[in-house]
Design an enzyme around this catalytic site. Structure first.
Site, short mmCIF file in Angstrom:
data_model
loop_
_atom_site.label_atom_id
_atom_site.label_comp_id
_atom_site.label_asym_id
_atom_site.label_seq_id
_atom_site.Cartn_x
_atom_site.Cartn_y
_atom_site.Cartn_z
N SER A 180 0.90 -1.23 -0.01
CA SER A 180 0.00 -0.03 -0.03
C SER A 180 1.01 1.16 0.17
O SER A 180 1.67 1.35 -1.06
CB SER A 180 -0.89 -0.02 1.38
OG SER A 180 -1.84 1.11 1.08
N ASP A 390 -8.51 -5.44 -5.87
CA ASP A 390 -8.49 -4.24 -5.17
C ASP A 390 -8.70 -3.04 -6.08
O ASP A 390 -7.99 -2.91 -7.09
CB ASP A 390 -6.94 -4.04 -4.68
CG ASP A 390 -6.63 -2.79 -4.02
OD1 ASP A 390 -7.76 -2.12 -3.43
OD2 ASP A 390 -5.52 -2.22 -3.87
N HIS A 446 -6.66 -5.40 -1.53
CA HIS A 446 -5.64 -4.56 -1.13
C HIS A 446 -4.12 -5.05 -0.49
O HIS A 446 -3.16 -4.75 -1.05
CB HIS A 446 -6.31 -3.31 -0.51
CG HIS A 446 -5.43 -2.19 -0.48
ND1 HIS A 446 -4.81 -1.38 -1.54
CD2 HIS A 446 -4.77 -1.17 0.50
CE1 HIS A 446 -3.68 -0.51 -1.18
NE2 HIS A 446 -4.03 -0.42 0.27
#
Ligand SMILES: *[C@@H]1O[C@H](CO)[C@@H](O)[C@H](O)[C@H]1NC(C)=O
Ligand SMILES: *[C@@H]1O[C@H](CO)[C@@H](O)[C@H](O)[C@H]1NC(C)=O
Ligand SMILES: *[C@@H]1O[C@H](CO)[C@@H](O)[C@H](O)[C@H]1NC(C)=O
Ligand SMILES: *[C@@H]1O[C@H](CO)[C@@H](O)[C@H](O)[C@H]1NC(C)=O
Length: 469
Positions: A180, A390, A446
């Site tokens: 991320s 995601d 994600h």
């Protein structure tokens, strides 16, 4: 070796609250029955002017061969998400036993072993960075102010100091990893380490490469790819996609308000997608009654966690939602006994949050692509992967920037397998002594290892061993 480490401990062990470095072994943890079956050390490393920033970490020795296995520094994203979040929800050896933790009237977090921990193949440091995250703190208010550059500088200083106080690991192959928002931090950090090595700065770090999942890379571009992603995932029809593309000229962020055709199309797009859990479009979206903020945070669950009544003990209604699981980390990490077991310095943190949403942080790097680009001239091994469901950092955008590195394809796009099933798809690139493996993790969201643990461990350990995925 052991003896040496012991001495280091004595030298570094100082009264709590002193602003310097310290480390301790942790043999048991509340919520886990008996002794931990792996070696856990926690501690603080002081960085910055007069070490006014104290960065907390969890270090776990490889459960396979700590003397031979590589050393991995894990950076959880956010910015502001704790190392413990990466440890317990993604790639560490412990996880919360959801059923046992929620069975009684009062929630008592119960920990169990995660058989798919990345510590089965590597030594790992989980850091609470930047300052303000998890148990990391500053000794004066100004020292809480941080931005991308400072975050990199502090983590870099942390790593050097940690290695100096753990010389046993200095020669181990070193990898930097995370997901991320760490997609902004890691390429810069790796460049710094690499530049130091090139400049002959001692000690030389045995840097081998880096891995990042669903990496935030270029803030505008990543978000822009949400529109093509929604089209590929059948969230919007062909006709709307074509018209949006035409009317917005392929630019879906910061749209000119006078462009009514584009704004109109984007409004329809928003209607089609706003009720989704964008961290994984297949999972239920749990807090639908509170409006979502205009700009989405990089960890899509942060927002929803904030609006959960974290300590409520009532039965959660169907369907099960991923963020219910996060509640246990708050109960656990804010417990006095737990903090004593982790050797947290008393009075340094009022409150522990999985992700600090009020971090004094400035995002001042808009793109880490130039760093990735420069690193292709170095002899590093890189793994970039995407949970392919995601929508926060969609795989299409990541694949596009990887492609624009203009590397040579050394292995064609093909499926990779776990237990005879397709775990995802992969393609390999090379340039001289640099290699990049790109992989999708099929069905994951994600934070891919949180969704598909066996697949992600297989992917990671094969890459680490330099096998094709
Ligand atoms: C979050 O960070 C801010 C400053 O960056 C700090 O003052 C605050 O104590 C932190 N909150 C938590 C819950 O860690
Ligand atoms: C990339 O390398 C070039 C040439 O060494 C240098 O001038 C440039 O500043 C580097 N860019 C980044 C983002 O590090
Ligand atoms: C990749 O190659 C294309 C076409 O030759 C060029 O336009 C582009 O600037 C290159 N990208 C990078 C990052 O060097
Ligand atoms: C690549 O690695 C080999 C073997 O380590 C070395 O001899 C060669 O000089 C390297 N090439 C470049 C361009 O760095």
């Amino acid at each position: 070796m052991r003896f040496f480490i012991f001495i280091t401990f004595l030298l570094l062990a100082v009264p709590s609250n002193a602003a310097t470095s310290s480390s301790q072994l942790v043999e048991t943890l509340p919520g886990f029955p008996g002794k931990l079956p792996f070696t856990l050390e926690t501690g603080y490393v002081g960085v910055g002017d007069s070490e006014s920033v104290q960065l907390f970490y969890y270090f776990i020795e490889s459960e396979r061969d700590p003397d031979e296995d590589p050393l991995l520094l894990w950076l959880t994203g956010g910015p502001g998400c704790s190392g413990f979040s990466g440890l317990v929800y993604e790639v560490g050896p412990l996880s919360f036993d959801y059923a046992k933790s929620s069975s009684g009237e009062v929630k008592v977090p119960v920990l169990k072993l995660n058989p798919y921990s990345w510590t089965t193949v590597s030594n790992m440091i989980f850091i609470d960075a930047p300052v303000g995250t998890g148990f990391s703190y500053a000794t004066n208010p100004e020292a809480y102010l941080v931005d991308d550059w400072l975050s990199v500088t502090q983590t870099h200083e942390f790593l050097r100091k940690w290695l100096l106080s753990h010389p046993r690991f200095l020669k181990h192959p070193l990898y930097i990893s995370g997901d991320s928002y760490s997609g902004i931090i890691i390429p810069i950090l790796v460049s710094k380490i690499s530049d130091d090595n090139d400049a002959g700065i001692k000690p030389q770090l045995n840097l081998k490469g880096y891995s990042i999942g669903n990496p935030v890379t270029d803030v505008t571009i990543d978000e822009n790819w949400r529109v093509p992603f929604a089209h590929r995932m059948a969230l919007i029809p062909d006709k709307l996609y074509e018209s949006t593309k035409r009317n917005c000229h392929g630019q879906y962020m910061d749209v000119d308000p006078n462009n009514a055709a584009c704004s109109g199309d984007l409004q329809v797009f928003t209607e089609c997608t706003k009720m989704l859990m964008i961290g994984n479009i297949l999972e239920p979206d749990c807090v639908t009654d509170t409006p979502k903020p205009e700009s989405l945070k990089w960890d899509p669950n942060i927002v929803k966690e904030d609006s959960l009544d974290l300590l409520s003990t009532g039965e959660h209604s169907e369907p099960w939602c991923r963020n219910y699981n996060y509640v246990f980390s708050y109960i656990w990490a804010n417990d006095e006994e737990v903090q004593a077991a982790l050797h947290i310095r008393k009075g340094t943190k009022k409150d522990w949050q999985r992700c600090n949403t009020s971090l004094a942080y400035t995002e001042d790097v808009t793109s880490s692509f130039p760093f990735h680009k420069n690193l292709t001239n170095k002899p590093y091994e890189v793994l970039i992967y995407s949970g392919d469901h995601d929508m926060v950092v969609p795989y299409v955008g990541t694949m596009a920037w990887v492609k624009s590195l203009n590397l040579t394809e050394s292995s064609k796009w093909r499926p990779w397998f776990v237990q005879g099933q397709v775990g995802g798809y992969t393609i390999e690139y090379k340039r001289s002594n640099y290699s990049l493996t790109y992989a999708t993790v099929k069905g994951a969201g994600h934070t891919a290892p949180e969704y598909n643990p066996p697949q992600c461990l297989a992917m990671f350990s094969r890459w680490l061993a330099r096998y094709p995925l």
